[in-house]
Design an enzyme around this catalytic site. Structure first.
Site, PDB file in Angstrom:
ATOM      1  N   ASP A   1     -23.561  22.971  -0.920  1.00 43.85           N
ATOM      2  CA  ASP A   1     -23.182  23.250   0.469  1.00 43.85           C
ATOM      3  C   ASP A   1     -23.449  24.732   0.694  1.00 43.85           C
ATOM      4  O   ASP A   1     -24.134  25.368  -0.112  1.00 43.85           O
ATOM      5  CB  ASP A   1     -21.695  22.894   0.646  1.00 43.85           C
ATOM      6  CG  ASP A   1     -21.304  22.663   2.093  1.00 43.85           C
ATOM      7  OD1 ASP A   1     -21.289  21.494   2.499  1.00 43.85           O
ATOM      8  OD2 ASP A   1     -21.005  23.630   2.807  1.00 43.85           O
TER       9      ASP A   1
ATOM     10  N   ALA B   1     -15.002  13.804   1.294  1.00 43.61           N
ATOM     11  CA  ALA B   1     -14.261  14.877   0.626  1.00 43.61           C
ATOM     12  C   ALA B   1     -14.981  16.195   0.897  1.00 43.61           C
ATOM     13  O   ALA B   1     -16.094  16.206   1.430  1.00 43.61           O
ATOM     14  CB  ALA B   1     -14.179  14.621  -0.871  1.00 43.61           C
ATOM     15  N   LYS B   2     -14.356  17.282   0.565  1.00 45.15           N
ATOM     16  CA  LYS B   2     -15.021  18.583   0.654  1.00 45.15           C
ATOM     17  C   LYS B   2     -14.278  19.542  -0.260  1.00 45.15           C
ATOM     18  O   LYS B   2     -13.097  19.355  -0.536  1.00 45.15           O
ATOM     19  CB  LYS B   2     -14.962  19.100   2.100  1.00 45.15           C
ATOM     20  CG  LYS B   2     -15.998  20.151   2.416  1.00 45.15           C
ATOM     21  CD  LYS B   2     -17.342  19.512   2.692  1.00 45.15           C
ATOM     22  CE  LYS B   2     -18.364  20.502   3.205  1.00 45.15           C
ATOM     23  NZ  LYS B   2     -19.567  19.807   3.687  1.00 45.15           N
ATOM     24  N   GLY B   3     -14.995  20.562  -0.723  1.00 46.74           N
ATOM     25  CA  GLY B   3     -14.334  21.535  -1.575  1.00 46.74           C
ATOM     26  C   GLY B   3     -14.946  22.902  -1.361  1.00 46.74           C
ATOM     27  O   GLY B   3     -15.966  23.046  -0.690  1.00 46.74           O
TER      28      GLY B   3
END
Lengths: 173, 410
Positions: free
Chosen positions: B143, B102-104
């Site tokens: 991140d 996943a990434k956000g």
């Protein structure tokens, strides 16, 4: 039986003169079938043309697993049996009476006699049958193109199996 | 950053064609499970109302809860987040963590916000997405533009809805259920694999020269690891420029300098060098540890290193990758090389789930075990199939996700 006028309204007998139409009608045999009875058996061969005078029939074919697939439904005025009529071959499908059905048949034997005596009339019937069959072939072509255009519809099962065997054999690290 | 995710798609395609995947299977593997876009409206310190857009994209959960960073950057958009989410799916699979990808992110310039504003932004984002994430669903981590402090706010806000739940994010401060060694993990992993790669060519760090582009979190810990292992780091750089010293840079001095001054500007341990010319230095190993897309069609011919270790995400464009391949320059790909971070994130999550703390030695040992085991696997496949390490890494990742998908069914 039926009138010459009515007979020539069917695509298969279109264009026949009144005398030739009367000759064909004379050679025809009328038959009646109860609902659910089988008129033609897939794999057997009777060389004749069949015209539905009343009632409805279904065209069914047996799938590999034994189940039955309904390919088409036939109504008053529809003609069947053309494929075996022009070529000695088993029927490609079974014709079953859906309701009580009245048909008349015209045998190849009678047709060959007509051809010897009235080649023009025989040619007319032959070219009509060719037109019916070519129209059917055209529909089949379109159907096949459709299947090729959406391969997932026919090959989904294979696709999943192919992927499964790929990730478990060549690409199983 | 556009290059980085276009590259990710291209590398996936390459591996997929080696595996002869059908278009439908590729679509199944590439389509994300869920894409969330939320409005984050908040009051700034000066009383103005500001509205930001936040994303969380959950790509694939076939192998477990989804894992991936949360970035605060003004160029964040749905395309980029999706590409990075899919990259996480392959990355967690390559190092065999029981996670999906996943990434956000939030489209914001974090430097324009005060700490109070950043805190409100983070809490508001959690308010919007807390139902979709969690220790068994999707676990964010720091991140670009986020750090342990942001994670601390994040977990605090999450717990207001769900109660005590330290495993809902990783990369937390040590004081708040963070893991020892999480900060150094990516750089340390890069160091471990650089050594492992050299060993395959019967070389060692101690007899090798290294150039590192980027002296942030990853670059500094990589440099420190290589320096301690006896390697000669001859060039380092950051946004302020670079330093070159043929005899080797005094890494501890550089680390102290950066800690005090905030950047390498003014550090005098060698000759000044530009970021661009660092890439074409004659060294054994080149480690791009900063931005994506730094090695391109234009400069790939000038690279004189024998080995490149991708510490950053996507530092090599696909066109440059082809040139380097033709020139027999060995590239250790990002999805393997920089997986140390997510690996120690996994250790942090495991400790949180067990209410048990590991010491730094255990974390380092487990990290080394995971990284070298993954490297050996990728290396042996590359050898066996005569393909580049990058394609081999994708094959491992896609294969593992594929088997989990097949077993679970659709």
């Amino acid at each position: 039986m039926i009138s010459a006028e009515k007979l020539t309204a069917y695509p298969t007998f279109e264009g026949l003169g009144p005398a030739d139409a009367a000759r064909v009608i004379q050679d025809m045999t009328r038959m009646n079938f109860d609902a659910d009875s089988t008129i033609l058996h897939e794999g057997k061969s009777i060389q004749a043309l069949w015209i539905i005078l009343s009632g409805e029939c279904t065209v069914v074919r047996q799938a590999e697993d034994g189940s039955e697939m309904v390919l088409a439904e036939l109504r008053v005025g529809d003609v069947f049996g053309e494929m075996s009529f022009v070529r000695t071959a088993p029927h490609s499908a079974t014709i079953r009476a859906k309701t009580s059905v009245s048909v008349c048949t015209y045998t190849r034997e009678d047709f060959m006699k007509l051809a010897a005596e009235h080649p023009g009339a025989a040619f007319r019937i032959c070219s009509n049958i060719a037109a019916v069959l070519s129209e059917r072939l055209q529909r089949m072509d379109a159907w096949i193109c459709q299947l090729v255009d959406r391969p997932e519809a026919v090959s989904h099962r294979d696709e999943w199996q192919t992927f499964r065997s790929a990730v478990y054999s060549n690409w199983n690290f | 950053m556009k290059n980085a995710f276009e590259a990710a798609g291209q590398y996936f395609e390459e591996a997929a064609s080696v595996m002869d995947l059908s278009p439908n299977m590729k679509r199944l593997l590439l389509t994300p499970e869920r894409e969330v876009k939320v409005q984050i409206a908040m009051k700034l310190d000066n009383g103005d109302i500001a509205t930001f857009v936040g994303y969380r994209i959950q790509h694939n959960s076939a192998r477990g809860p989804m894992k991936g960073g949360l970035r605060y950057h003004h160029e964040v958009d749905a395309d980029e987040v999706l590409a990075l989410a899919s990259l996480m799916t392959w990355k967690t699979a390559v190092v065999d963590l029981p996670y999906g990808g996943a990434k956000g992110g939030i489209s914001v310039r974090p430097k324009d916000l005060s700490p109070d504003e950043l805190e409100r932004l983070t809490r508001k984002f959690v308010d919007e997405i807390h139902d979709l994430i969690g220790p068994d669903k999707d676990i964010p981590a720091p991140d670009m533009g986020t750090n342990a402090q942001v994670m601390a706010w994040f977990v605090n806000q999450y717990e207001k809805f769900h109660g005590f739940n330290p495993a809902c994010v990783t990369g937390k401060p040590i004081e708040l259920y963070g893991a020892e060694g999480r900060e150094e993990a990516t750089g340390r992993g890069v160091g471990i694999l650089t050594e492992a790669l050299l060993r395959k060519f019967r070389k060692s760090l101690a007899e090798s020269t290294v150039a590192i582009q980027g002296f942030g979190n990853v670059g500094t810990f990589t440099a420190e690891f290589i320096h301690r292992a006896g390697g000669k780091v001859v060039a380092i750089s950051d946004v302020s420029g670079g330093i070159f010293n043929r005899e080797g840079i005094d890494i501890p001095a550089a680390l102290t300098w950066v800690k005090q001054k905030g950047s390498l500007a003014g550090f005098s341990g060698g000759d000044a060098i530009s970021n661009e010319s660092l890439l074409s230095l004659e060294v054994d190993v080149l480690i791009p540890a900063a931005l994506g897309g730094v090695l391109t069609l234009e400069n790939a011919e000038h690279v004189r290193a024998k080995y490149i270790v991708e510490a950053a995400n996507g530092p090599i464009t696909p066109e440059a990758d082809l040139i380097l391949r033709r020139r027999d320059i060995v590239v250790l790909p990002d999805i393997l090389a920089n997986a140390g971070g997510v690996t120690v994130s996994y250790f942090e999550w495991v400790q949180n789930q067990q209410y048990f703390r590991w010491d730094l030695n255990r974390i380092r040992e487990e990290l080394e075990k995971t990284m070298t085991r993954s490297f050996d696997k990728v290396w042996s496949i590359a050898e066996e199939k005569k393909i580049p390490l990058r394609t081999a890494a994708y094959l491992v990742g896609i294969g593992r996700v594929g088997r989990a998908t097949v077993l679970g069914g659709i």
